[in-house]
Design an enzyme around this catalytic site. Structure first.
Site, PDB file in Angstrom:
ATOM      1  N   GLY A  13       0.834  -1.206   0.000  1.00  0.00           N
ATOM      2  CA  GLY A  13       0.000   0.000   0.000  1.00  0.00           C
ATOM      3  C   GLY A  13       0.861   1.245   0.000  1.00  0.00           C
ATOM      4  O   GLY A  13       0.568   2.218   0.697  1.00  0.00           O
ATOM      5  N   ARG A  16       0.174   5.808  -1.451  1.00  0.00           N
ATOM      6  CA  ARG A  16      -0.380   7.054  -0.881  1.00  0.00           C
ATOM      7  C   ARG A  16      -0.267   7.027   0.644  1.00  0.00           C
ATOM      8  O   ARG A  16       0.108   6.009   1.235  1.00  0.00           O
ATOM      9  CB  ARG A  16      -1.829   7.268  -1.314  1.00  0.00           C
ATOM     10  CG  ARG A  16      -2.806   6.313  -0.667  1.00  0.00           C
ATOM     11  CD  ARG A  16      -4.239   6.638  -1.067  1.00  0.00           C
ATOM     12  NE  ARG A  16      -5.166   6.219  -0.013  1.00  0.00           N
ATOM     13  CZ  ARG A  16      -6.474   6.312  -0.095  1.00  0.00           C
ATOM     14  NH1 ARG A  16      -7.032   6.815  -1.175  1.00  0.00           N
ATOM     15  NH2 ARG A  16      -7.253   5.924   0.901  1.00  0.00           N
ATOM     16  N   ASN A  91       2.027  -2.314   5.383  1.00  0.00           N
ATOM     17  CA  ASN A  91       1.320  -1.053   5.640  1.00  0.00           C
ATOM     18  C   ASN A  91      -0.108  -1.050   5.094  1.00  0.00           C
ATOM     19  O   ASN A  91      -0.946  -0.304   5.596  1.00  0.00           O
ATOM     20  CB  ASN A  91       2.124   0.096   5.006  1.00  0.00           C
ATOM     21  CG  ASN A  91       1.315   1.366   4.887  1.00  0.00           C
ATOM     22  OD1 ASN A  91       1.108   2.081   5.865  1.00  0.00           O
ATOM     23  ND2 ASN A  91       0.818   1.657   3.676  1.00  0.00           N
ATOM     24  N   SER A 143      -2.187  -0.102  14.785  1.00  0.00           N
ATOM     25  CA  SER A 143      -2.948   1.129  15.042  1.00  0.00           C
ATOM     26  C   SER A 143      -3.224   1.269  16.529  1.00  0.00           C
ATOM     27  O   SER A 143      -3.354   0.260  17.247  1.00  0.00           O
ATOM     28  CB  SER A 143      -4.284   1.078  14.301  1.00  0.00           C
ATOM     29  OG  SER A 143      -5.114   2.146  14.709  1.00  0.00           O
ATOM     30  N   TYR A 156     -11.813  -3.728  12.500  1.00  0.00           N
ATOM     31  CA  TYR A 156     -10.489  -3.093  12.368  1.00  0.00           C
ATOM     32  C   TYR A 156      -9.652  -3.303  13.625  1.00  0.00           C
ATOM     33  O   TYR A 156      -8.467  -3.633  13.552  1.00  0.00           O
ATOM     34  CB  TYR A 156     -10.717  -1.608  12.097  1.00  0.00           C
ATOM     35  CG  TYR A 156      -9.479  -0.783  11.810  1.00  0.00           C
ATOM     36  CD1 TYR A 156      -8.812  -0.885  10.593  1.00  0.00           C
ATOM     37  CD2 TYR A 156      -9.006   0.126  12.751  1.00  0.00           C
ATOM     38  CE1 TYR A 156      -7.688  -0.104  10.327  1.00  0.00           C
ATOM     39  CE2 TYR A 156      -7.896   0.915  12.490  1.00  0.00           C
ATOM     40  CZ  TYR A 156      -7.247   0.801  11.272  1.00  0.00           C
ATOM     41  OH  TYR A 156      -6.141   1.577  11.015  1.00  0.00           O
ATOM     42  N   ALA A 158      -9.929  -5.681  15.827  1.00  0.00           N
ATOM     43  CA  ALA A 158      -9.543  -7.097  15.934  1.00  0.00           C
ATOM     44  C   ALA A 158      -8.339  -7.377  15.040  1.00  0.00           C
ATOM     45  O   ALA A 158      -7.385  -8.053  15.454  1.00  0.00           O
ATOM     46  CB  ALA A 158     -10.716  -7.988  15.528  1.00  0.00           C
ATOM     47  N   ALA A 159      -8.359  -6.830  13.829  1.00  0.00           N
ATOM     48  CA  ALA A 159      -7.238  -7.062  12.898  1.00  0.00           C
ATOM     49  C   ALA A 159      -5.961  -6.420  13.420  1.00  0.00           C
ATOM     50  O   ALA A 159      -4.883  -7.028  13.403  1.00  0.00           O
ATOM     51  CB  ALA A 159      -7.594  -6.499  11.522  1.00  0.00           C
ATOM     52  N   LYS A 160      -6.068  -5.186  13.908  1.00  0.00           N
ATOM     53  CA  LYS A 160      -4.863  -4.457  14.332  1.00  0.00           C
ATOM     54  C   LYS A 160      -4.306  -5.014  15.644  1.00  0.00           C
ATOM     55  O   LYS A 160      -3.090  -5.033  15.843  1.00  0.00           O
ATOM     56  CB  LYS A 160      -5.166  -2.958  14.461  1.00  0.00           C
ATOM     57  CG  LYS A 160      -5.483  -2.279  13.125  1.00  0.00           C
ATOM     58  CD  LYS A 160      -4.328  -2.390  12.143  1.00  0.00           C
ATOM     59  CE  LYS A 160      -4.503  -1.487  10.919  1.00  0.00           C
ATOM     60  NZ  LYS A 160      -3.422  -1.658   9.932  1.00  0.00           N
TER      61      LYS A 160
HETATM   62  P1  NAD Z   1      -4.669   5.082   3.108  1.00  0.00           P
HETATM   63  O1  NAD Z   1      -6.062   4.619   2.890  1.00  0.00           O
HETATM   64  O2  NAD Z   1      -4.251   6.414   2.618  1.00  0.00           O
HETATM   65  O3  NAD Z   1      -3.619   4.007   2.565  1.00  0.00           O
HETATM   66  C1  NAD Z   1      -3.842   2.633   2.627  1.00  0.00           C
HETATM   67  C2  NAD Z   1      -3.105   2.010   1.470  1.00  0.00           C
HETATM   68  O4  NAD Z   1      -3.362   0.596   1.470  1.00  0.00           O
HETATM   69  C3  NAD Z   1      -3.591   2.548   0.110  1.00  0.00           C
HETATM   70  O5  NAD Z   1      -2.482   2.811  -0.710  1.00  0.00           O
HETATM   71  C4  NAD Z   1      -4.413   1.396  -0.432  1.00  0.00           C
HETATM   72  O6  NAD Z   1      -4.446   1.340  -1.849  1.00  0.00           O
HETATM   73  C5  NAD Z   1      -3.666   0.210   0.147  1.00  0.00           C
HETATM   74  N1  NAD Z   1      -4.465  -0.997   0.109  1.00  0.00           N
HETATM   75  C6  NAD Z   1      -5.736  -1.151   0.549  1.00  0.00           C
HETATM   76  N2  NAD Z   1      -6.144  -2.412   0.288  1.00  0.00           N
HETATM   77  C7  NAD Z   1      -5.110  -3.054  -0.320  1.00  0.00           C
HETATM   78  C8  NAD Z   1      -4.924  -4.355  -0.838  1.00  0.00           C
HETATM   79  N3  NAD Z   1      -5.899  -5.275  -0.771  1.00  0.00           N
HETATM   80  N4  NAD Z   1      -3.733  -4.664  -1.415  1.00  0.00           N
HETATM   81  C9  NAD Z   1      -2.743  -3.742  -1.483  1.00  0.00           C
HETATM   82  N5  NAD Z   1      -2.868  -2.484  -1.017  1.00  0.00           N
HETATM   83  C10 NAD Z   1      -4.045  -2.143  -0.443  1.00  0.00           C
HETATM   84  O7  NAD Z   1      -4.436   4.964   4.671  1.00  0.00           O
HETATM   85  P2  NAD Z   1      -3.205   5.412   5.611  1.00  0.00           P
HETATM   86  O8  NAD Z   1      -3.784   6.313   6.603  1.00  0.00           O
HETATM   87  O9  NAD Z   1      -2.026   5.816   4.821  1.00  0.00           O
HETATM   88  O10 NAD Z   1      -2.965   4.006   6.350  1.00  0.00           O
HETATM   89  C11 NAD Z   1      -1.802   3.218   6.174  1.00  0.00           C
HETATM   90  C12 NAD Z   1      -1.764   2.180   7.278  1.00  0.00           C
HETATM   91  O11 NAD Z   1      -1.712   2.846   8.545  1.00  0.00           O
HETATM   92  C13 NAD Z   1      -3.011   1.299   7.333  1.00  0.00           C
HETATM   93  O12 NAD Z   1      -2.651  -0.012   7.686  1.00  0.00           O
HETATM   94  C14 NAD Z   1      -3.831   1.932   8.440  1.00  0.00           C
HETATM   95  O13 NAD Z   1      -4.697   1.012   9.020  1.00  0.00           O
HETATM   96  C15 NAD Z   1      -2.740   2.377   9.372  1.00  0.00           C
HETATM   97  N6  NAD Z   1      -3.139   3.445  10.280  1.00  0.00           N
HETATM   98  C16 NAD Z   1      -3.544   4.648   9.832  1.00  0.00           C
HETATM   99  C17 NAD Z   1      -3.905   5.627  10.738  1.00  0.00           C
HETATM  100  C18 NAD Z   1      -4.353   6.997  10.317  1.00  0.00           C
HETATM  101  O14 NAD Z   1      -4.743   7.762  11.191  1.00  0.00           O
HETATM  102  N7  NAD Z   1      -4.289   7.365   9.055  1.00  0.00           N
HETATM  103  C19 NAD Z   1      -3.859   5.361  12.100  1.00  0.00           C
HETATM  104  C20 NAD Z   1      -3.439   4.115  12.536  1.00  0.00           C
HETATM  105  C21 NAD Z   1      -3.071   3.163  11.614  1.00  0.00           C
END
Ligand code: NAD
Length: 247
Positions: A13, A16, A91, A143, A156, A158-160
């Site tokens: 991922g 972005r 990620n 997370s 979510y 449960a997964a994290k």
């Molecule tokens: P985001 O939605 O901007 O990015 C998530 C990325 O995962 C995207 O590029 C998406 O295309 C990719 N993705 C989704 N499903 C996929 C799949 N099946 N195969 C391959 N790629 C896939 O979100 P983000 O905020 O950048 O989050 C990144 C990570 O951080 C995630 O795991 C999210 O759970 C975790 N996170 C984010 C936050 C937050 O506040 N933004 C907080 C805690 C944890």
């Protein structure tokens, strides 16, 4: 401290948000980066171009991390192109927030598949290569919600939370093999995932964070760089980057 020039990383991922920040941050230290993307090829190409413009090396590779065949191909393409794999950053993630009574079986399975089952796919295919590295690194982006729970986030959280337990168990298994395994637990970070929240919810979140702001994607990226470069003696940990929201 590990010399990162010529190490190879996959960031799932990576096109972005936090993943894109991790890709560019690692590349700045000389890591060759495989920017995995699911469907947004244009954004992935942009990240690759950004890395190259700064003098680094990167390729974009499509794979749905919840699909084991896609992931096998992602690892194969990495090895064919760069010849090795040292760092795996899990990620990729999605949310499908609903209170449990409204949560469909599909909402449950999709979130568990992309956020947790994906890690079985990536690590089982990547591990033989990580074991050949003199400084293997697995970093699972968990997370704060896996630590505190979250309203409307049973799937979510449960997964994290599962990722955190998985991180500790795998860290024990790989500790003697020069491969560290850690979880990074972001708080609320200003990415599209958080921008999708209603303004009122965002404001409430900001008011509850001790440092009174959302985190930035590059603050997570720098913690990943730290674990890669300075983390030889750090394994099985949860690194909390959350502005003091959970202590
Ligand atoms: P985001 O939605 O901007 O990015 C998530 C990325 O995962 C995207 O590029 C998406 O295309 C990719 N993705 C989704 N499903 C996929 C799949 N099946 N195969 C391959 N790629 C896939 O979100 P983000 O905020 O950048 O989050 C990144 C990570 O951080 C995630 O795991 C999210 O759970 C975790 N996170 C984010 C936050 C937050 O506040 N933004 C907080 C805690 C944890």
């Amino acid at each position: 401290m590990i010399e990162l020039a010529d190490k190879v990383a996959i960031v799932t991922g990576g096109s972005r948000g936090i993943g894109s920040a991790i890709s560019t941050e690692l590349a700045k230290s000389g890591v060759k980066v495989v920017v995995n993307y699911h469907s947004d090829v244009e954004s992935a190409k942009k990240v690759v171009a950004e890395v190259k413009a700064a003098g680094g090396e990167a390729i974009a590779v499509q794979a749905d991390v919840s699909n084991s065949e896609d992931v096998l191909s992602l690892i194969e393409q990495t090895i064919n192109h760069f010849g090795q794999l040292d760092i795996l950053v899990n990620n990729a993630g999605i949310t499908k927030d609903k209170t449990f009574r409204k949560l469909s079986q599909d909402d449950w399975h999709q979130v568990i598949n992309v956020n947790l089952n994906s890690v079985y796919n990536t690590i089982s295919s990547a591990l033989p290569h990580l074991l050949e590295s003199d400084a293997g690194r697995i970093i699972n982006i968990s997370s704060i919600i896996g630590q505190t729970g979250g309203f409307g986030q049973t799937n979510y959280s449960a997964a994290k939370a599962g990722l955190i337990g998985y991180t500790k168990s795998l860290a024990l298994e790989l500790a003697r093999k020069q491969v560290t395994v850690n979880a990074v637990c972001p708080g609320f970070i200003e990415t599209e995932m958080v921008q999708e929240m209603p303004d009122k919810v965002r404001e409430q979140i900001i008011a509850s964070v001790p440092v009174q702001r959302l985190g930035q994607a590059n603050e997570i990226a720098r913690s990943v760089l730290f674990l890669c470069r300075d983390g030889e003696y750090i394994t099985g940990q949860q690194l909390n980057i959350n502005g003091g929201l959970y202590m």
